[in-house]
Design a protein around this motif. Structure first.
Motif, PDB file in Angstrom:
ATOM      1  N   CYS A   1       0.822  -1.215   0.000  1.00  0.00           N
ATOM      2  CA  CYS A   1       0.000   0.000   0.000  1.00  0.00           C
ATOM      3  C   CYS A   1       0.855   1.265   0.000  1.00  0.00           C
ATOM      4  O   CYS A   1       0.432   2.291  -0.533  1.00  0.00           O
ATOM      5  N   THR A   2       2.067   1.214   0.562  1.00  0.00           N
ATOM      6  CA  THR A   2       2.926   2.400   0.524  1.00  0.00           C
ATOM      7  C   THR A   2       3.253   2.774  -0.913  1.00  0.00           C
ATOM      8  O   THR A   2       3.171   3.951  -1.306  1.00  0.00           O
ATOM      9  N   ASN A   3       3.613   1.789  -1.715  1.00  0.00           N
ATOM     10  CA  ASN A   3       3.953   2.072  -3.111  1.00  0.00           C
ATOM     11  C   ASN A   3       2.728   2.485  -3.920  1.00  0.00           C
ATOM     12  O   ASN A   3       2.834   3.338  -4.809  1.00  0.00           O
ATOM     13  N   TRP A   4       1.562   1.915  -3.611  1.00  0.00           N
ATOM     14  CA  TRP A   4       0.364   2.359  -4.324  1.00  0.00           C
ATOM     15  C   TRP A   4       0.017   3.807  -3.947  1.00  0.00           C
ATOM     16  O   TRP A   4      -0.407   4.587  -4.796  1.00  0.00           O
ATOM     17  N   LYS A   5       0.201   4.157  -2.692  1.00  0.00           N
ATOM     18  CA  LYS A   5      -0.049   5.552  -2.306  1.00  0.00           C
ATOM     19  C   LYS A   5       0.936   6.481  -2.991  1.00  0.00           C
ATOM     20  O   LYS A   5       0.573   7.580  -3.438  1.00  0.00           O
ATOM     21  N   ARG A   6       2.192   6.066  -3.099  1.00  0.00           N
ATOM     22  CA  ARG A   6       3.179   6.871  -3.824  1.00  0.00           C
ATOM     23  C   ARG A   6       2.759   7.070  -5.273  1.00  0.00           C
ATOM     24  O   ARG A   6       2.830   8.179  -5.817  1.00  0.00           O
ATOM     25  N   VAL A   7       2.318   5.996  -5.924  1.00  0.00           N
ATOM     26  CA  VAL A   7       1.879   6.087  -7.320  1.00  0.00           C
ATOM     27  C   VAL A   7       0.707   7.059  -7.443  1.00  0.00           C
ATOM     28  O   VAL A   7       0.674   7.912  -8.347  1.00  0.00           O
ATOM     29  N   LEU A   8      -0.259   6.957  -6.543  1.00  0.00           N
ATOM     30  CA  LEU A   8      -1.422   7.835  -6.614  1.00  0.00           C
ATOM     31  C   LEU A   8      -1.057   9.279  -6.291  1.00  0.00           C
ATOM     32  O   LEU A   8      -1.677  10.214  -6.821  1.00  0.00           O
ATOM     33  N   MET A   9      -0.053   9.485  -5.458  1.00  0.00           N
ATOM     34  CA  MET A   9       0.414  10.856  -5.225  1.00  0.00           C
ATOM     35  C   MET A   9       1.019  11.446  -6.489  1.00  0.00           C
ATOM     36  O   MET A   9       0.828  12.629  -6.787  1.00  0.00           O
ATOM     37  N   VAL A  10       1.728  10.627  -7.255  1.00  0.00           N
ATOM     38  CA  VAL A  10       2.257  11.091  -8.543  1.00  0.00           C
ATOM     39  C   VAL A  10       1.107  11.415  -9.495  1.00  0.00           C
ATOM     40  O   VAL A  10       1.090  12.472 -10.143  1.00  0.00           O
ATOM     41  N   LEU A  11       0.122  10.523  -9.569  1.00  0.00           N
ATOM     42  CA  LEU A  11      -0.976  10.688 -10.525  1.00  0.00           C
ATOM     43  C   LEU A  11      -1.858  11.891 -10.206  1.00  0.00           C
ATOM     44  O   LEU A  11      -2.443  12.495 -11.117  1.00  0.00           O
ATOM     45  N   THR A  12      -1.961  12.262  -8.941  1.00  0.00           N
ATOM     46  CA  THR A  12      -2.877  13.341  -8.560  1.00  0.00           C
ATOM     47  C   THR A  12      -2.173  14.651  -8.241  1.00  0.00           C
ATOM     48  O   THR A  12      -2.827  15.614  -7.806  1.00  0.00           O
ATOM     49  N   SER A  13      -0.858  14.731  -8.482  1.00  0.00           N
ATOM     50  CA  SER A  13      -0.101  15.888  -8.003  1.00  0.00           C
ATOM     51  C   SER A  13       0.061  17.007  -9.027  1.00  0.00           C
ATOM     52  O   SER A  13       0.683  18.027  -8.716  1.00  0.00           O
ATOM     53  N   ASP A  14      -0.428  16.822 -10.257  1.00  0.00           N
ATOM     54  CA  ASP A  14      -0.253  17.849 -11.300  1.00  0.00           C
ATOM     55  C   ASP A  14       1.218  18.192 -11.515  1.00  0.00           C
ATOM     56  O   ASP A  14       1.581  19.355 -11.702  1.00  0.00           O
ATOM     57  N   GLY A  15       2.065  17.179 -11.469  1.00  0.00           N
ATOM     58  CA  GLY A  15       3.478  17.378 -11.776  1.00  0.00           C
ATOM     59  C   GLY A  15       4.374  17.661 -10.601  1.00  0.00           C
ATOM     60  O   GLY A  15       5.602  17.719 -10.744  1.00  0.00           O
ATOM     61  N   ARG A  16       3.794  17.818  -9.419  1.00  0.00           N
ATOM     62  CA  ARG A  16       4.627  18.075  -8.239  1.00  0.00           C
ATOM     63  C   ARG A  16       5.532  16.876  -7.944  1.00  0.00           C
ATOM     64  O   ARG A  16       6.679  17.032  -7.559  1.00  0.00           O
TER      65      ARG A  16
ATOM     66  N   ASN B   1       7.099   7.698   4.831  1.00  0.00           N
ATOM     67  CA  ASN B   1       6.247   8.330   5.842  1.00  0.00           C
ATOM     68  C   ASN B   1       5.359   9.411   5.241  1.00  0.00           C
ATOM     69  O   ASN B   1       4.234   9.630   5.688  1.00  0.00           O
ATOM     70  N   GLU B   2       5.832  10.077   4.190  1.00  0.00           N
ATOM     71  CA  GLU B   2       5.015  11.110   3.547  1.00  0.00           C
ATOM     72  C   GLU B   2       3.821  10.503   2.826  1.00  0.00           C
ATOM     73  O   GLU B   2       2.753  11.116   2.740  1.00  0.00           O
ATOM     74  N   ALA B   3       4.004   9.287   2.307  1.00  0.00           N
ATOM     75  CA  ALA B   3       2.907   8.622   1.602  1.00  0.00           C
ATOM     76  C   ALA B   3       1.723   8.342   2.524  1.00  0.00           C
ATOM     77  O   ALA B   3       0.591   8.211   2.057  1.00  0.00           O
ATOM     78  N   HIS B   4       1.994   8.267   3.819  1.00  0.00           N
ATOM     79  CA  HIS B   4       0.928   7.934   4.764  1.00  0.00           C
ATOM     80  C   HIS B   4       0.384   9.148   5.508  1.00  0.00           C
ATOM     81  O   HIS B   4      -0.453   8.993   6.408  1.00  0.00           O
ATOM     82  N   VAL B   5       0.830  10.337   5.145  1.00  0.00           N
ATOM     83  CA  VAL B   5       0.343  11.540   5.824  1.00  0.00           C
ATOM     84  C   VAL B   5      -1.115  11.788   5.439  1.00  0.00           C
ATOM     85  O   VAL B   5      -1.460  11.846   4.252  1.00  0.00           O
ATOM     86  N   ALA B   6      -1.956  11.926   6.458  1.00  0.00           N
ATOM     87  CA  ALA B   6      -3.373  12.199   6.193  1.00  0.00           C
ATOM     88  C   ALA B   6      -3.514  13.527   5.447  1.00  0.00           C
ATOM     89  O   ALA B   6      -2.889  14.518   5.800  1.00  0.00           O
ATOM     90  N   GLY B   7      -4.321  13.523   4.415  1.00  0.00           N
ATOM     91  CA  GLY B   7      -4.550  14.744   3.641  1.00  0.00           C
ATOM     92  C   GLY B   7      -3.794  14.793   2.336  1.00  0.00           C
ATOM     93  O   GLY B   7      -4.136  15.591   1.447  1.00  0.00           O
ATOM     94  N   ASN B   8      -2.763  13.963   2.181  1.00  0.00           N
ATOM     95  CA  ASN B   8      -2.034  13.950   0.910  1.00  0.00           C
ATOM     96  C   ASN B   8      -2.858  13.328  -0.203  1.00  0.00           C
ATOM     97  O   ASN B   8      -2.641  13.627  -1.381  1.00  0.00           O
ATOM     98  N   LEU B   9      -3.763  12.456   0.157  1.00  0.00           N
ATOM     99  CA  LEU B   9      -4.652  11.818  -0.808  1.00  0.00           C
ATOM    100  C   LEU B   9      -6.084  11.907  -0.279  1.00  0.00           C
ATOM    101  O   LEU B   9      -6.315  11.805   0.923  1.00  0.00           O
ATOM    102  N   ARG B  10      -7.036  12.070  -1.183  1.00  0.00           N
ATOM    103  CA  ARG B  10      -8.431  12.176  -0.774  1.00  0.00           C
ATOM    104  C   ARG B  10      -9.052  10.787  -0.663  1.00  0.00           C
ATOM    105  O   ARG B  10      -8.758   9.885  -1.448  1.00  0.00           O
ATOM    106  N   THR B  11      -9.932  10.622   0.328  1.00  0.00           N
ATOM    107  CA  THR B  11     -10.639   9.356   0.470  1.00  0.00           C
ATOM    108  C   THR B  11     -12.116   9.562   0.153  1.00  0.00           C
ATOM    109  O   THR B  11     -12.641  10.681   0.205  1.00  0.00           O
TER     110      THR B  11
END
Length: 338
Positions: A115-130, A140-150
């Motif tokens: 799940c850490t790697n899937w969250k990383r992938v989704l952060m890339v996909l939803t970040s608009d290039g960030r 640890n950043e991949a698991h920070v609440a608020g980085n991804l919407r639920t």
């Protein structure tokens, strides 16, 4: 809009209010034809759900599609055979479902199943290039609440719209291998002091006769048999829900109430992840990170841990995780002596 065949309305009350959540029971239902394309600012393209169900697959998708279809069908059959009660879903139940509006994806994350790697992938996909490289994102950043919407953050209408039109996927793992992996990570690593204090001290106090004061204070030397005793102890779940790292997958992701279009497996992680990225139309944009671990928990390692568990506790533990074994088509481990 016409309700799909087999649809059911579910009503849920949240936090003592009259919050009403309407969800379709879709365990025997496929999305309707004519799905709308996912709309991005300035663009309109075929959605992943259209690609999967409307016959838009390219030749290289066909083998993967057949395998994924078989898993969906097995899950649906298992849900019909083994679930009787139609419980309601509340927003609390949707906190593990991560939403990617840009690509039309919903992912239910299961700890100890990449799940850490899937969250990383989704952060890339939803970040608009960030973000551009999943592995450049600290774990640890991949698991920070608020980085991804639920899904729990949306309104009732928005939840229903996404459940109908987005590709919903989940990755699962052999239940006891996942459990041993959780134990190894949370109770045998010296740096996990929060888990030692939060759970280790309680486990030792309850299940270790004549425990030493240091163990009662630190909780950093929990044995696997003690961990198993804690899990099967009826007091444990009466006091509080299981931690997500050892909670059952069916309790985290509700696969008999939410129709998952893709059921990926940890045992075939790389090709299954590639299939999801291909369906999302981003396979050329990024790759799913591969694991560099040399001590990954597998069946042989799990068997070594279970050698120290009596048949009595093996049976109780298997009964506790039985639904995950059945829903995701995992055989009873050969090393069990139940």
């Amino acid at each position: 809009m016409k309700m799909p065949r087999g649809g059911r309305l579910f009503l849920a009350t949240c936090l003592g209010s009259l919050f009403v959540l309407v969800l379709y029971f879709q365990s025997i239902t496929k999305p309707e034809a004519g799905l709308k394309a996912v709309t991005r600012p300035g663009k309109s393209r075929t959605s992943p759900l259209q690609t999967l169900y409307n016959g838009d697959q390219q030749l290289e998708l066909l083998a993967a599609h057949k395998s994924l279809q078989g898993r969906r069908e097995l899950l649906e059959q298992a849900c019909l055979s083994h679930t009787r009660k139609r419980r309601v879903l509340s927003p609390e139940d949707l906190k593990h479902l991560i939403v990617d509006d840009m690509h039309g994806l919903i992912y239910c994350y299961v700890p100890k199943v990449a799940c850490t790697n899937w969250k990383r992938v989704l952060m890339v996909l939803t970040s608009d290039g960030r973000y551009t490289d999943p592995l450049a994102i600290p774990a640890n950043e991949a698991h920070v609440a608020g980085n991804l919407r639920t899904l729990s953050e949306f309104s009732v209408a928005e939840i229903n719209q996404r459940l109908r039109s987005y590709l919903k996927f989940i990755f699962v793992r052999e239940p006891f291998e996942r459990l041993v992996s959780a134990y190894r990570n949370k109770f045998t690593r010296r740096y996990n002091t929060a888990f030692h204090k939060r759970y280790g001290t309680k486990i030792i106090r309850r299940h270790r006769p004549n425990a030493k004061p240091e163990a009662l204070e630190k909780g950093d030397d929990v044995t696997f048999p003690e961990f198993v005793q804690y899990l099967v102890d009826p007091r444990t779940q009466r006091e509080e829900p299981f931690n997500e790292h050892w909670e059952r997958v069916h309790s985290l992701c509700h696969p008999c109430l939410i129709h998952y279009d893709v059921v990926g497996k940890y045992e075939t992680l790389e090709p299954d992840a590639q299939a999801v990225l291909r369906l999302a139309g981003v396979e050329g944009m990024l790759q799913f990170p591969t694991s560099g671990k040399t001590t990954r928990t597998d069946g042989h390692m799990a068997g070594r841990y279970f050698k120290h568990i009596s048949p009595f506790y093996q049976k109780k533990l298997f009964n506790l995780y039985r639904m995950d074994f059945m829903l995701f088509n995992y055989s009873t481990p050969e090393y069990l002596r139940t």
